[in-house]
Enzyme design. Structure first.
Site, mmCIF file in Angstrom:
data_model
loop_
_atom_site.group_PDB
_atom_site.id
_atom_site.type_symbol
_atom_site.label_atom_id
_atom_site.label_comp_id
_atom_site.label_asym_id
_atom_site.label_seq_id
_atom_site.Cartn_x
_atom_site.Cartn_y
_atom_site.Cartn_z
ATOM 1 N N CYS A 157 -8.017 11.737 -0.262
ATOM 2 C CA CYS A 157 -9.176 11.444 0.590
ATOM 3 C C CYS A 157 -9.710 12.712 1.260
ATOM 4 O O CYS A 157 -10.402 12.633 2.274
ATOM 5 C CB CYS A 157 -8.812 10.402 1.646
ATOM 6 S SG CYS A 157 -8.509 8.774 0.957
ATOM 7 N N GLY A 158 -9.361 13.893 0.742
ATOM 8 C CA GLY A 158 -9.981 15.116 1.245
ATOM 9 C C GLY A 158 -9.124 15.959 2.170
ATOM 10 O O GLY A 158 -9.621 16.894 2.800
ATOM 11 N N GLY B 103 6.384 13.925 -6.263
ATOM 12 C CA GLY B 103 6.353 13.066 -5.074
ATOM 13 C C GLY B 103 7.474 12.037 -5.072
ATOM 14 O O GLY B 103 7.799 11.455 -4.035
ATOM 15 N N ARG C 199 3.273 8.592 -6.731
ATOM 16 C CA ARG C 199 4.331 8.005 -5.921
ATOM 17 C C ARG C 199 4.464 6.545 -6.296
ATOM 18 O O ARG C 199 3.461 5.863 -6.517
ATOM 19 C CB ARG C 199 3.978 8.122 -4.441
ATOM 20 C CG ARG C 199 4.553 9.367 -3.823
ATOM 21 C CD ARG C 199 4.389 9.379 -2.321
ATOM 22 N NE ARG C 199 3.033 9.677 -1.940
ATOM 23 C CZ ARG C 199 2.210 8.819 -1.378
ATOM 24 N NH1 ARG C 199 2.587 7.567 -1.136
ATOM 25 N NH2 ARG C 199 1.000 9.173 -1.037
ATOM 26 N N ASP D 74 0.208 19.112 3.943
ATOM 27 C CA ASP D 74 0.739 17.767 3.716
ATOM 28 C C ASP D 74 1.584 17.189 4.851
ATOM 29 O O ASP D 74 1.405 16.034 5.192
ATOM 30 C CB ASP D 74 1.539 17.751 2.407
ATOM 31 C CG ASP D 74 1.714 16.352 1.850
ATOM 32 O OD1 ASP D 74 0.836 15.507 2.089
ATOM 33 O OD2 ASP D 74 2.727 16.099 1.175
HETATM 34 C C1 SPV Z 1 0.411 12.484 -1.445
HETATM 35 O O1 SPV Z 1 0.222 11.724 -2.418
HETATM 36 O O2 SPV Z 1 0.143 12.162 -0.272
HETATM 37 C C2 SPV Z 1 0.956 13.805 -1.684
HETATM 38 C C3 SPV Z 1 1.640 14.047 -2.912
HETATM 39 O O3 SPV Z 1 0.899 14.616 -0.824
HETATM 40 S S1 SPV Z 1 3.161 13.280 -2.958
HETATM 41 O O4 SPV Z 1 4.134 14.316 -3.030
HETATM 42 O O5 SPV Z 1 3.136 12.473 -4.159
HETATM 43 O O6 SPV Z 1 3.355 12.486 -1.772
HETATM 44 MN MN MN Z 2 0.498 13.653 1.102
#
Ligand code: SPV
Ligand code: MN
Length: 627
Positions: free
Chosen positions: A275-276, A225, A88, A292
């Site tokens: 972070c798990g 992301g 991201r 998520d």
């Molecule tokens: C994160 O980085 O918190 C993710 C993947 O879950 S993303 O789609 O890049 O946000």
């Molecule tokens: Mn995420």
């Protein structure tokens, strides 16, 4: 009014035209027309979610070269993002803020008109020579109080394919909902591509969220992301919607944890990236509902939640049969999986921490890779990127929770927060009540930055509820909403803080094994159901040794020594006071108007710590608190 459908006819086949016309919503027609008008694709493909269309999209991802199916296991494909597009991108992801509106400086933003001019300029003609794919979906199950309608226009077959694994198909829901239905609108273009089908204009990567219009623009990138509008981009829109309507949109995993007699208790958890979070949600023997993003509502006084997605875009680093057996099994079985940014060699994906020796050469996101290859700064390029990922549908996972599509969601018994905290918090503790837990573990969440964002790793920062990057309303307002939300529930979920990263202050060694998190969630399950007592300390309720010992035996077949317990659960007063200083400094600087409840919780925590310090010193074993 302009006839958007007629204006689109030149770029659509008759059948695509009819598919779009069958949705009786002028705003949908307008959205597709405006994206096509701006980006100027050669054609527009409307996906109505038939199996043929879905197969066609996957096939086009391969034919176009965005993905490759040159892998030994059937169903597996891989995709690469560019070297500057491996996570991201905070710096170029901004909220468009209208003149006169103010958001905290900690939130990345740009004046709306200026941002729109910039991003519309970059999008102009960006799809020339390509097809614009239009996908309809719902965030959360359809026909539910939680449902949010979404639309994505993209010129990336990889993005359209990923959407298929990660989100619920929504064409029929759009048709049924008809005129006037509100939706989030996202527009993505990969921009200029090189011969390997990788976005090359990374300096012009922009990801702008226009909340006044429920619209996301993402240009010159492919990393999911950044490119898939429904991850953290639409989350920013959802947070505003939730704020108006009185619910919460959160960076949550949700899992069903089994207790005695097959009792199942749902627990949600927020962790910063890497972070798990996913490995907690995927603990063997338990059920995963979300990994998520969750929406949370008060339904008749009960705290209920859904997964807005139905797939996993997970980090693959360190996945091996010992640490993450369930994920490892999926990754080595036939079925639809998209790998991104792994190393490819001998028709196999390879990643860091897979517990086998990696090949000395192969293909990765930098092209041909060989051991010792360096980048332009002279730094060694690793075989697979640390933030390499796998994308898979949740229903392909053996422990997927059967309630995934329940329109009423599941009742949350607990919420947990955890970050990378090497020094202060114990591995697991429970807040005294909603306010204390929310503030002490969520609002005061401290962590170190990780490789999941394109930035320096290892910087300490406060990351409110692990969602700070995605908050799109004033931060004080966000916290206020959270605190109020719990107060209106008949029985608010218990709130826990976890810390998987606690280290020995002298040796620097981690004090817990990777699998120990399983014990902490089992203990939470028992607490939620009032099966065990706990010890009251200045930072929260902590487990008793005699409750953890049998859990370690039952769940991990491990002997848990009193010595380990004492090391892990001693209260480190000076470290906790130092943490409070950092948290308070952050709030003074960034959210001076935060509600008095937040200060109250922090101040009380400080005085409890100081009182304990006077009585017992700086490092206080759990026994000292047993009266
Ligand atoms: C994160 O980085 O918190 C993710 C993947 O879950 S993303 O789609 O890049 O946000
Ligand atoms: Mn995420």
């Amino acid at each position: 009014m302009k006839n958007y459908l007629a204006a689109l006819q030149a770029k659509t086949s008759q059948s695509d035209y009819e598919k779009l016309a069958a949705i009786d919503n002028t705003e949908v027609h307008r959205a597709v027309y405006e994206s096509a008008e701006l980006c100027n694709p050669d054609s527009v493909f409307i996906c109505s979610d038939t199996p043929d269309e879905v197969a066609y999209i996957r096939n086009m991802a391969i034919v176009s070269g965005e993905e490759s199916a040159a892998l030994a296991i059937p169903g597996h494909t891989f995709h690469f993002d560019g070297p500057q597009d491996q996570g991201r991108d905070r710096a170029v992801t901004k909220l468009l803020v209208p003149k006169g509106e103010h958001l905290n400086e900690a939130l990345n933003q740009i004046e709306r008109e200026e941002g729109l001019t910039e991003v519309l300029g970059l999008c102009r003609d960006s799809m020339k020579g390509r097809t614009m794919i239009v996908r309809f979906l719902t965030l959360g199950p359809a026909n539910s109080e939680f449902t949010v309608f979404c639309l994505e226009c993209t010129d990336s077959w990889y993005v359209a394919h990923s959407v298929d694994l990660l989100y619920r198909k929504g064409y029929d829901a759009f048709r049924k909902a008809g005129a006037g239905t509100e939706f989030f609108n996202t527009l993505h273009s990969a921009g200029k591509l090189d011969e390997k089908m990788i976005s090359i204009n990374h300096k012009k990567k922009r990801i702008y969220i226009d909340y006044t219009d429920n619209m996301v623009y993402s240009i010159n990138n492919q990393y999911a992301g950044n490119s898939i509008g429904f991850k953290k981009l639409a989350l920013r829109l959802a947070i505003r919607k939730a704020h108006k309507e009185g619910w919460l949109a959160e960076h949550f995993m949700i899992m069903g944890v089994f207790g005695p007699k097959k009792r199942k208790t749902y627990i949600a958890g927020a962790f910063p990236s890497a972070c798990g979070k996913t490995s907690t949600a995927m603990l063997p023997g338990e059920k995963i509902l979300a990994d998520d993003i969750g929406y949370v509502r008060n339904i008749g006084g009960v705290c209920r939640a859904v997964n807005i997605e139905c797939g996993i875009f997970g980090i693959i680093q360190d996945i091996n049969p010992d640490d993450d057996p369930l994920i490892h099994e999926i990754l080595t079985s036939p079925g639809e999986i998209i790998y991104s940014n792994v190393l490819i060699k001998d028709a196999k994906p390879w990643w860091q921490g897979m517990d086998v020796e990696l090949p000395k050469n192969g293909t990765n996101y930098t092209g041909d890779w060989f051991e010792g290859k360096t980048d332009e700064k002279g730094e060694k390029i690793s075989p697979a990127h640390k933030n390499a990922r796998y994308t898979v549908a949740l229903n392909a996972v053996s422990n997927c929770d059967p309630e995934l599509d329940n329109p009423a969601g599941v009742e949350l018994g607990g919420i947990l927060y955890g970050g990378r905290d090497y020094r202060s918090y114990v591995p697991v503790q429970q807040g005294y009540d909603w306010e204390h837990g929310i503030v002490a573990y969520g609002a005061a969440l401290e962590t170190e930055t990780t490789f999941a964002i394109v930035e320096a790793e290892g910087k300490h920062e406060i990351n409110i509820m692990s969602i700070q990057d995605f908050i799109s309303i004033p931060l004080g307002q966000y916290l206020h909403n959270y605190l109020q939300f719990g107060k209106k529930l008949n029985k608010p979920p218990l709130v826990f803080g976890v810390n998987y990263f606690l280290r020995d202050l002298e040796t620097g060694e981690f004090l817990n094994d990777h699998q120990d998190k399983h014990i902490w969630v089992k203990w939470m399950e028992l607490r939620i159901n009032k099966d065990v007592d706990a010890i009251k300390t200045p930072t929260g309720w902590i487990p008793k040794y005699e409750d953890l010992k049998p859990l370690f035996r039952q769940v991990l077949d491990k002997d848990y020594s009193k010595k380990d317990y004492t090391k892990q659960f001693s209260i480190r007063v000076s470290e906790n006071l130092a943490k409070l200083n950092r948290v308070e400094a952050f709030y003074h600087e960034n959210i001076p108007d935060v509600s008095s409840e937040v200060w109250h919780v922090l101040t009380e925590q400080r005085s409890r710590l100081i009182k304990a310090q006077k009585k017992f010193g700086n490092y206080i074993p759990p026994e000292s608190f047993c009266t």
